[in-house]
Structure formats: C-alpha cells, structure tokens
Design a protein around this motif. Structure first.
Motif, PDB file in Angstrom:
ATOM      1  N   ALA A 231       0.875  13.916  -9.345  1.00  0.00           N
ATOM      2  CA  ALA A 231       1.485  15.252  -9.378  1.00  0.00           C
ATOM      3  C   ALA A 231       2.081  15.552 -10.749  1.00  0.00           C
ATOM      4  O   ALA A 231       1.910  16.672 -11.293  1.00  0.00           O
ATOM      5  CB  ALA A 231       2.561  15.339  -8.298  1.00  0.00           C
ATOM      6  N   MET A 232       2.774  14.544 -11.332  1.00  0.00           N
ATOM      7  CA  MET A 232       3.362  14.780 -12.657  1.00  0.00           C
ATOM      8  C   MET A 232       2.273  14.951 -13.704  1.00  0.00           C
ATOM      9  O   MET A 232       2.382  15.823 -14.602  1.00  0.00           O
ATOM     10  CB  MET A 232       4.287  13.610 -13.026  1.00  0.00           C
ATOM     11  CG  MET A 232       4.951  13.781 -14.391  1.00  0.00           C
ATOM     12  SD  MET A 232       6.200  12.531 -14.709  1.00  0.00           S
ATOM     13  CE  MET A 232       7.417  13.004 -13.506  1.00  0.00           C
ATOM     14  N   LEU A 233       1.206  14.149 -13.622  1.00  0.00           N
ATOM     15  CA  LEU A 233       0.124  14.264 -14.582  1.00  0.00           C
ATOM     16  C   LEU A 233      -0.553  15.626 -14.465  1.00  0.00           C
ATOM     17  O   LEU A 233      -0.822  16.308 -15.476  1.00  0.00           O
ATOM     18  CB  LEU A 233      -0.891  13.136 -14.353  1.00  0.00           C
ATOM     19  CG  LEU A 233      -2.118  13.136 -15.282  1.00  0.00           C
ATOM     20  CD1 LEU A 233      -1.674  12.975 -16.744  1.00  0.00           C
ATOM     21  CD2 LEU A 233      -3.079  12.015 -14.893  1.00  0.00           C
ATOM     22  N   GLY A 234      -0.829  16.047 -13.247  1.00  0.00           N
ATOM     23  CA  GLY A 234      -1.452  17.359 -13.065  1.00  0.00           C
ATOM     24  C   GLY A 234      -0.567  18.487 -13.567  1.00  0.00           C
ATOM     25  O   GLY A 234      -1.037  19.425 -14.230  1.00  0.00           O
ATOM     26  N   GLY A 235       0.737  18.392 -13.260  1.00  0.00           N
ATOM     27  CA  GLY A 235       1.652  19.431 -13.729  1.00  0.00           C
ATOM     28  C   GLY A 235       1.748  19.460 -15.239  1.00  0.00           C
ATOM     29  O   GLY A 235       1.776  20.543 -15.868  1.00  0.00           O
ATOM     30  N   THR A 236       1.797  18.270 -15.857  1.00  0.00           N
ATOM     31  CA  THR A 236       1.909  18.208 -17.318  1.00  0.00           C
ATOM     32  C   THR A 236       0.667  18.796 -17.983  1.00  0.00           C
ATOM     33  O   THR A 236       0.757  19.580 -18.945  1.00  0.00           O
ATOM     34  CB  THR A 236       2.113  16.744 -17.746  1.00  0.00           C
ATOM     35  OG1 THR A 236       3.292  16.232 -17.145  1.00  0.00           O
ATOM     36  CG2 THR A 236       2.235  16.645 -19.266  1.00  0.00           C
TER      37      THR A 236
ATOM     38  N   VAL B 143       0.838  -1.201   0.000  1.00  0.00           N
ATOM     39  CA  VAL B 143       0.000   0.000   0.000  1.00  0.00           C
ATOM     40  C   VAL B 143       0.873   1.251   0.000  1.00  0.00           C
ATOM     41  O   VAL B 143       0.585   2.233  -0.711  1.00  0.00           O
ATOM     42  CB  VAL B 143      -0.950  -0.020   1.216  1.00  0.00           C
ATOM     43  CG1 VAL B 143      -1.748   1.278   1.291  1.00  0.00           C
ATOM     44  CG2 VAL B 143      -1.874  -1.212   1.142  1.00  0.00           C
ATOM     45  N   SER B 144       1.943   1.228   0.784  1.00  0.00           N
ATOM     46  CA  SER B 144       2.828   2.401   0.840  1.00  0.00           C
ATOM     47  C   SER B 144       3.458   2.677  -0.512  1.00  0.00           C
ATOM     48  O   SER B 144       3.527   3.836  -0.966  1.00  0.00           O
ATOM     49  CB  SER B 144       3.911   2.179   1.901  1.00  0.00           C
ATOM     50  OG  SER B 144       3.330   2.007   3.181  1.00  0.00           O
ATOM     51  N   LEU B 145       3.934   1.621  -1.194  1.00  0.00           N
ATOM     52  CA  LEU B 145       4.520   1.820  -2.516  1.00  0.00           C
ATOM     53  C   LEU B 145       3.488   2.341  -3.513  1.00  0.00           C
ATOM     54  O   LEU B 145       3.779   3.216  -4.346  1.00  0.00           O
ATOM     55  CB  LEU B 145       5.123   0.505  -3.023  1.00  0.00           C
ATOM     56  CG  LEU B 145       6.420   0.047  -2.344  1.00  0.00           C
ATOM     57  CD1 LEU B 145       6.837  -1.318  -2.869  1.00  0.00           C
ATOM     58  CD2 LEU B 145       7.531   1.061  -2.583  1.00  0.00           C
ATOM     59  N   ALA B 146       2.261   1.804  -3.446  1.00  0.00           N
ATOM     60  CA  ALA B 146       1.214   2.273  -4.345  1.00  0.00           C
ATOM     61  C   ALA B 146       0.886   3.745  -4.096  1.00  0.00           C
ATOM     62  O   ALA B 146       0.684   4.525  -5.036  1.00  0.00           O
ATOM     63  CB  ALA B 146      -0.033   1.406  -4.185  1.00  0.00           C
ATOM     64  N   VAL B 147       0.835   4.144  -2.838  1.00  0.00           N
ATOM     65  CA  VAL B 147       0.545   5.536  -2.505  1.00  0.00           C
ATOM     66  C   VAL B 147       1.660   6.449  -3.007  1.00  0.00           C
ATOM     67  O   VAL B 147       1.413   7.520  -3.590  1.00  0.00           O
ATOM     68  CB  VAL B 147       0.355   5.689  -0.986  1.00  0.00           C
ATOM     69  CG1 VAL B 147       0.330   7.164  -0.598  1.00  0.00           C
ATOM     70  CG2 VAL B 147      -0.922   5.004  -0.545  1.00  0.00           C
ATOM     71  N   VAL B 148       2.927   6.036  -2.766  1.00  0.00           N
ATOM     72  CA  VAL B 148       4.047   6.845  -3.235  1.00  0.00           C
ATOM     73  C   VAL B 148       3.995   6.998  -4.761  1.00  0.00           C
ATOM     74  O   VAL B 148       4.139   8.105  -5.314  1.00  0.00           O
ATOM     75  CB  VAL B 148       5.384   6.210  -2.797  1.00  0.00           C
ATOM     76  CG1 VAL B 148       6.549   6.909  -3.486  1.00  0.00           C
ATOM     77  CG2 VAL B 148       5.528   6.298  -1.296  1.00  0.00           C
ATOM     78  N   ALA B 149       3.792   5.873  -5.467  1.00  0.00           N
ATOM     79  CA  ALA B 149       3.727   5.943  -6.927  1.00  0.00           C
ATOM     80  C   ALA B 149       2.527   6.771  -7.380  1.00  0.00           C
ATOM     81  O   ALA B 149       2.619   7.577  -8.322  1.00  0.00           O
ATOM     82  CB  ALA B 149       3.654   4.530  -7.507  1.00  0.00           C
ATOM     83  N   GLY B 150       1.392   6.574  -6.722  1.00  0.00           N
ATOM     84  CA  GLY B 150       0.196   7.327  -7.100  1.00  0.00           C
ATOM     85  C   GLY B 150       0.366   8.820  -6.908  1.00  0.00           C
ATOM     86  O   GLY B 150      -0.020   9.625  -7.773  1.00  0.00           O
ATOM     87  N   VAL B 151       0.947   9.210  -5.786  1.00  0.00           N
ATOM     88  CA  VAL B 151       1.166  10.640  -5.531  1.00  0.00           C
ATOM     89  C   VAL B 151       2.120  11.218  -6.564  1.00  0.00           C
ATOM     90  O   VAL B 151       1.885  12.322  -7.123  1.00  0.00           O
ATOM     91  CB  VAL B 151       1.704  10.843  -4.099  1.00  0.00           C
ATOM     92  CG1 VAL B 151       2.168  12.301  -3.918  1.00  0.00           C
ATOM     93  CG2 VAL B 151       0.640  10.501  -3.087  1.00  0.00           C
ATOM     94  N   ALA B 152       3.222  10.499  -6.843  1.00  0.00           N
ATOM     95  CA  ALA B 152       4.198  11.013  -7.804  1.00  0.00           C
ATOM     96  C   ALA B 152       3.584  11.142  -9.197  1.00  0.00           C
ATOM     97  O   ALA B 152       3.751  12.171  -9.883  1.00  0.00           O
ATOM     98  CB  ALA B 152       5.423  10.091  -7.836  1.00  0.00           C
ATOM     99  N   VAL B 153       2.859  10.085  -9.636  1.00  0.00           N
ATOM    100  CA  VAL B 153       2.284  10.104 -10.977  1.00  0.00           C
ATOM    101  C   VAL B 153       1.184  11.160 -11.081  1.00  0.00           C
ATOM    102  O   VAL B 153       1.077  11.890 -12.082  1.00  0.00           O
ATOM    103  CB  VAL B 153       1.748   8.702 -11.327  1.00  0.00           C
ATOM    104  CG1 VAL B 153       0.921   8.754 -12.603  1.00  0.00           C
ATOM    105  CG2 VAL B 153       2.909   7.731 -11.496  1.00  0.00           C
TER     106      VAL B 153
END
Length: 346
Positions: free
Chosen positions: A20-25, A8-18
């Motif tokens: 944020a990048m998707l929103g920024g893009t 769950v922690s890895l999924a949350v980290v990946a989800g937050v990173a992706v």
C-alpha cells in the motif's frame, strides 16, 4: 489468513502495508510529474524498504513459531502425565504469560497427584487394618458361639456379655465407616442451629466420664466459656466425643485430660489436651489421616483409626479446621469454628 501460521500472518500484514505504501508513493510520484531519475530513486527506496520489511516480518514470524513449537512440545509432555518444564529459550510476553500459567497448573496438578497417592495409601492401610480388626472379634465370636453350642462354656453369662461387647464394638466400627464414607462422598447433611460450645462440651464430658473413671484419668473443664456458634449439634457432639475418647485412651492412669472453650477474634476455639507424652514430629501431619493409629508415643493402638479422620471431616464441613500440636507432657487437639458474629459470655 487468520487460521494460518503466525509467520504467514506477519508476512501478509507486512506485505499489505508495504504494498500500500509503495503504491501510494508511486502514485504520488507520478502525479507530481517527477523526473525519470527522481522516479527511479523513489521506486528503489520503496522497493528496498519493502524487502527489508518483508524479511523482518518473516524472521520475526519464524522466531515466534519456533517458540510456540517449543511451548507446544513442553505442554505435550505435561499432558502425557509428566511435569511441565518451561522451554529454556525466551519468548514473547504473551507466550511467557502462558508458560507461567502452565507451570502453575503443573505445580497444582503435582500437588493433587501427591494428595491422591497419599489418600490411596491411606485407603490401602485402612482396608488392611479394618480387615484385621474385623477378623479378630469375628474369630472370638465364632469361638464363643461354638463353646456355647457345645455346652463347654463354664460361665455362659460371661460369654453372653462378651459377645454383646464385641457386637457393640463391631457396630461402632461399621458406624464410623458409614460416617466416613458420607464425609468423603460429600453427602454429610448438616442441620445447623445456634448452640453453645459450653453446653456441648459439658454434655460430652458427662458422657466420657465413665470411660475416664474406668481408666483412672481425671477429666477437667477449666476455662470453658459460653460461645454460641451455628453448627450441627449432633455432628459437633460426635467431634467432641471422638476427641475425648481418643485423649482418654492415650492418657496413662492418674493423667489429666483438659477441655477448654474460648474465643479469638472471629473464631471459636475448642481444645482437648491430653497427657499422652506427645506425638513424634514426623507423625503430626498424619494424625487426621484415615487409618492413622499412631506410633510408640501413643500406645497401644486401638480402634480402626477413623475417629480423628471423622473429626476433621465434620469440622471442615462446618468451614472450620482441626489441628494438633505437642505441648509439655502431651498434645493439644484444637478445633476452630467460625464465630459468625456471636459474643463470648464468661
């Protein structure tokens, strides 16, 4: 989320990173007034990257969780009193380090359990031997007391002397038991002072000389150097007395017991060599065990097997070590003590 599963922690980290990048893009794309076609391409690429990242995070998380569960099952079996068997599958670097630590701890605990079993066996043997050794003199004392009481003793003086001898033997046995119990309990209080091993050896040889003469054994002290050490003189005298009496008892008439004191590097060495004929190799590791009284090579068995155990306990209390090895015609008991910066004077 810090208390949840690793997956769950890895999924949350990946989800937050992706996210944020998707929103920024997308924000940048809108701000740059891209065409609808270009905006769809950027959005599609970002969405595919998000799906791949989340899938990779979930797969890695499930892999780490599976390895953690395998390690937990192995540790549970280890905690139930068994030995630790590392999981056969590969794990992360941190889990591999933890596995090695658990395996090392399992080996130490196994060695500790083996020592405990050996000690328990020695205790049972000691109780059996002490019971036998106490029963024999007590039966003799009872018989002699009854003979004196009934007036059937033809030589009362001899009976009285025999009773005194048996009482002294019992008193020595009880004293050895008390000393050994203090050693095992860690209650052996030492009063170290600077003494010379040559003086201790000379006093011990003088005290053992009557026993040596009685048994026809030559007691020699060749190569005794003046080696000052910081030890408890009373306890170390007991060590020498036990070693000498043990050597004299197991040396045949016309045999020789040799005492030597020397210095090697930062260690003072005290050695007692007898002519017992040697100790079987399989018995050498047990010589200093509580209750050990030898085999056919050192006959007849005498005492309760406490003297050498007391020797080891006292020597180890002085941060030293006691060892034994076979030499031509007999065996050599060696006591090594820290020298503490003392010098040797011939």
């Amino acid at each position: 989320m810090r208390h949840r599963s690793v997956a769950v922690s890895l999924a949350v980290v990946a989800g937050v990173a992706v996210t944020a990048m998707l929103g920024g893009t997308l924000t940048v794309a809108w701000a740059m007034f891209l065409s609808p076609h270009d905006l769809r391409v950027v959005t599609l690429v970002a969405a595919i990257a998000a799906v791949v990242s989340l899938a990779t995070a979930l797969v890695m998380g499930r892999w780490v969780v599976a390895r953690s569960r395998a390690l937990a099952l192995a540790a549970r079996a280890f905690g139930d009193g068994g030995s630790f068997a590392p999981p056969p599958v590969a794990a992360t670097a941190e889990l591999a380090d933890l596995t090695r630590e658990l395996a090392a701890t399992s080996d130490r605990l196994a060695a500790s359990r083996e020592r405990e079993r050996t000690l328990e066996t020695s205790r049972r043997e000691l109780v059996a031997w002490i019971s036998h050794d106490l029963r024999t003199p007590l039966a003799g004392l009872r018989a002699m007391a009854e003979a004196l009481e009934d007036g059937v003793a033809d030589d009362p003086g001899r009976y009285h002397r025999r009773i005194r001898t048996e009482v002294e033997r019992l008193n020595g046995m009880v004293g050895d038991l008390f000393e050994l119990s203090r050693i095992h309990a860690g209650a052996l209080a030492l009063s170290p002072s600077r003494v010379s091993l040559r003086d201790l050896a000379a006093d011990a040889m003088l005290g053992a000389d009557p026993l040596a003469r009685e048994r026809g054994v030559r007691l020699v002290g060749n190569g005794i150097a003046h080696v000052p050490v910081e030890v408890d003189g009373k306890e170390m005298a007991r060590v020498l007395t036990n070693l000498l009496s043990n050597a004299i008892r197991h040396t045949p008439p016309d045999g020789t017991v040799a005492v030597s004191v020397s210095c090697r590097d930062d260690t003072a060495l005290l050695a007692v060599t007898d002519a017992c004929g040697g100790i079987p190799e399989q018995d050498l590791p047990r010589v200093f065990d509580t209750g050990w009284r030898g085999s056919q090579a050192r006959t007849p068995p005498s005492g309760a097997g406490l003297g050498l155990a007391i020797v080891r306990g006292i020597v180890e209390a002085h941060a030293g070590r006691a060892e034994v090895r076979n030499v031509p015609g007999g065996c050599r008991f060696e006591v090594a003590l820290p020298l503490g910066g003392a010098t040797t004077i011939a």
